[in-house]
Design an enzyme around this catalytic site. Structure first.
Site, PDB file in Angstrom:
ATOM      1  N   TRP A   1       0.824  -1.225   0.000  1.00  0.00           N
ATOM      2  CA  TRP A   1       0.000   0.000   0.000  1.00  0.00           C
ATOM      3  C   TRP A   1       0.851   1.264   0.000  1.00  0.00           C
ATOM      4  O   TRP A   1       0.325   2.366  -0.069  1.00  0.00           O
ATOM      5  CB  TRP A   1      -0.944  -0.010   1.215  1.00  0.00           C
ATOM      6  CG  TRP A   1      -1.984  -1.079   1.140  1.00  0.00           C
ATOM      7  CD1 TRP A   1      -2.370  -1.765   0.035  1.00  0.00           C
ATOM      8  CD2 TRP A   1      -2.784  -1.574   2.224  1.00  0.00           C
ATOM      9  NE1 TRP A   1      -3.368  -2.665   0.349  1.00  0.00           N
ATOM     10  CE2 TRP A   1      -3.639  -2.574   1.684  1.00  0.00           C
ATOM     11  CE3 TRP A   1      -2.875  -1.293   3.577  1.00  0.00           C
ATOM     12  CZ2 TRP A   1      -4.555  -3.268   2.462  1.00  0.00           C
ATOM     13  CZ3 TRP A   1      -3.792  -1.982   4.354  1.00  0.00           C
ATOM     14  CH2 TRP A   1      -4.627  -2.970   3.810  1.00  0.00           C
ATOM     15  N   LYS A   2       2.153   1.103   0.144  1.00  0.00           N
ATOM     16  CA  LYS A   2       3.079   2.250   0.135  1.00  0.00           C
ATOM     17  C   LYS A   2       2.598   3.311   1.131  1.00  0.00           C
ATOM     18  O   LYS A   2       2.136   2.955   2.215  1.00  0.00           O
ATOM     19  CB  LYS A   2       3.218   2.803  -1.295  1.00  0.00           C
ATOM     20  CG  LYS A   2       3.535   1.700  -2.309  1.00  0.00           C
ATOM     21  CD  LYS A   2       3.880   2.226  -3.663  1.00  0.00           C
ATOM     22  CE  LYS A   2       4.111   1.062  -4.621  1.00  0.00           C
ATOM     23  NZ  LYS A   2       4.542   1.481  -5.931  1.00  0.00           N
TER      24      LYS A   2
ATOM     25  N   HIS B   1      12.850  -2.231  -2.095  1.00  0.00           N
ATOM     26  CA  HIS B   1      11.914  -1.778  -3.132  1.00  0.00           C
ATOM     27  C   HIS B   1      12.573  -0.656  -3.946  1.00  0.00           C
ATOM     28  O   HIS B   1      13.340   0.141  -3.414  1.00  0.00           O
ATOM     29  CB  HIS B   1      10.610  -1.283  -2.489  1.00  0.00           C
ATOM     30  CG  HIS B   1       9.541  -1.041  -3.500  1.00  0.00           C
ATOM     31  ND1 HIS B   1       9.480   0.113  -4.246  1.00  0.00           N
ATOM     32  CD2 HIS B   1       8.530  -1.829  -3.926  1.00  0.00           C
ATOM     33  CE1 HIS B   1       8.462   0.030  -5.086  1.00  0.00           C
ATOM     34  NE2 HIS B   1       7.863  -1.139  -4.906  1.00  0.00           N
TER      35      HIS B   1
ATOM     36  N   GLU C   1      10.905  -6.793 -10.352  1.00  0.00           N
ATOM     37  CA  GLU C   1      10.063  -5.649 -10.680  1.00  0.00           C
ATOM     38  C   GLU C   1      10.830  -4.710 -11.617  1.00  0.00           C
ATOM     39  O   GLU C   1      11.611  -3.868 -11.144  1.00  0.00           O
ATOM     40  CB  GLU C   1       9.695  -4.871  -9.412  1.00  0.00           C
ATOM     41  CG  GLU C   1       8.933  -5.671  -8.385  1.00  0.00           C
ATOM     42  CD  GLU C   1       8.113  -4.757  -7.485  1.00  0.00           C
ATOM     43  OE1 GLU C   1       6.875  -4.872  -7.528  1.00  0.00           O
ATOM     44  OE2 GLU C   1       8.698  -3.925  -6.786  1.00  0.00           O
TER      45      GLU C   1
ATOM     46  N   GLY D   1       5.965   6.371 -14.731  1.00  0.00           N
ATOM     47  CA  GLY D   1       5.827   7.418 -15.740  1.00  0.00           C
ATOM     48  C   GLY D   1       6.270   6.987 -17.136  1.00  0.00           C
ATOM     49  O   GLY D   1       6.181   7.764 -18.078  1.00  0.00           O
TER      50      GLY D   1
ATOM     51  N   SER E   1       2.659  -3.011 -12.428  1.00  0.00           N
ATOM     52  CA  SER E   1       1.383  -2.738 -13.123  1.00  0.00           C
ATOM     53  C   SER E   1       0.463  -3.952 -13.240  1.00  0.00           C
ATOM     54  O   SER E   1      -0.287  -4.069 -14.217  1.00  0.00           O
ATOM     55  CB  SER E   1       1.633  -2.157 -14.527  1.00  0.00           C
ATOM     56  OG  SER E   1       2.245  -0.896 -14.437  1.00  0.00           O
TER      57      SER E   1
HETATM   58  C1  PEP Z   1       5.377  -1.732  -6.913  1.00  0.00           C
HETATM   59  O1  PEP Z   1       5.653  -0.537  -6.777  1.00  0.00           O
HETATM   60  O2  PEP Z   1       6.003  -2.619  -6.310  1.00  0.00           O
HETATM   61  C2  PEP Z   1       4.296  -2.091  -7.812  1.00  0.00           C
HETATM   62  C3  PEP Z   1       4.267  -3.309  -8.273  1.00  0.00           C
HETATM   63  O3  PEP Z   1       3.399  -1.102  -8.103  1.00  0.00           O
HETATM   64  P1  PEP Z   1       2.250  -1.154  -9.229  1.00  0.00           P
HETATM   65  O4  PEP Z   1       1.515  -2.458  -9.063  1.00  0.00           O
HETATM   66  O5  PEP Z   1       1.375   0.031  -8.927  1.00  0.00           O
HETATM   67  O6  PEP Z   1       2.951  -1.072 -10.535  1.00  0.00           O
END
Ligand code: PEP
Length: 249
Positions: free
Chosen positions: A12-13, A99, A168, A177, A212
């Site tokens: 959830w950051k 992260h 990731e 972006g 994403s």
């Molecule tokens: C993330 O930041 O680890 C991530 C996967 O974000 P999102 O799913 O919004 O791309």
């Protein structure tokens, strides 16, 4: 190693207030209790402030608690840091380390390695993040960059220490972006590279994809050979969307 259950990790950051975090946890718990998702594992990673209260809500549920970060020292004069022991005593079982948003603030892989070891020492499971930038990808360096990140992050982890390795690609994260997302074939190729690096040195790890992921795309990534689940930011911030992720994983 492959998990029997598909894992969906919600990061959830810093997106929610305390009140919103508790409400979202309650909604997810209620919705999950009505479903028979025996082959799925949900892990929620709220911010530090919400962890203690969320731990109480999650008691006697099948949802697992995780954290977004940790410090590597056990105790002392480290203003603003949270120790692995304190996290572990809240019932936290997983911790995201390294992260890309922490790396963007200066965290390096030596620090990430220290954090991963400290998490394992407290009998929790680190979710170690790796992934290349768009510039590195454009230069054809993705395989080398990710292999190096893995080697540095896993120095002396011990053959049996359990960890999750989250690939990731930074440019595929929804808030990057770039407007681009890796396709599942290229992700599968990257996981083959990652497995080559890991399998000669470790036995107790699981592979996770992040970037994403949405209810529509989750199956493309979670079905990649030897991938055990996904790490999700944006699409984990609403109960209905998170439940849909679990159903489709
Ligand atoms: C993330 O930041 O680890 C991530 C996967 O974000 P999102 O799913 O919004 O791309």
């Amino acid at each position: 190693m492959k998990n029997k259950k598909k894992i969906v990790i919600a990061n959830w950051k810093m997106n929610l207030s305390l009140k919103e975090s508790l409400a979202l946890t309650g909604q997810i718990k209620k919705k999950i209790s009505r479903l028979n998702l025996v082959d799925k594992q949900a892990i929620l990673c709220p911010d530090f402030l919400a962890i203690t209260e969320i731990s109480k809500i999650l008691k006697k549920s099948k949802i697992t608690l995780g954290a977004q970060d940790v410090f590597y020292e056990g105790k002392g004069a480290f203003t603003g840091q949270v120790s692995p022991k304190n996290l572990q005593t809240t019932g936290c079982q997983y911790v995201i380390v390294g992260h890309s948003e922490k790396r963007a603030l200066g965290e390096d892989y030596q620090t990430i390695n220290k954090k991963a070891k400290a998490v394992i020492a407290e009998k929790m499971i680190p979710i170690i993040c790796v992934g290349e930038t768009l510039a590195e990808r454009k230069k054809g360096q993705s395989d080398k960059v990710v292999a190096n990140q893995i080697k540095q992050a896993t120095v002396s982890l011990g053959k049996k220490g359990k960890f999750l390795l989250a690939y990731e690609p930074i440019w595929s994260i929804s808030t990057s972006g770039s407007g681009q997302v890796i396709d599942s074939q290229e992700a599968a190729r990257m996981f083959a590279v990652i497995k080559k690096v890991l399998s000669s040195r470790f036995i107790n790890y699981l592979l996770i994809y992040g970037g994403s992921v949405s209810p529509k795309t989750i199956a493309d990534f979670s079905k990649i050979e030897d991938v055990s689940g996904v790490l999700v930011g944006g699409a984990s911030l609403k109960a209905d969307s998170f439940i849909q992720l679990l159903k489709n994983a």
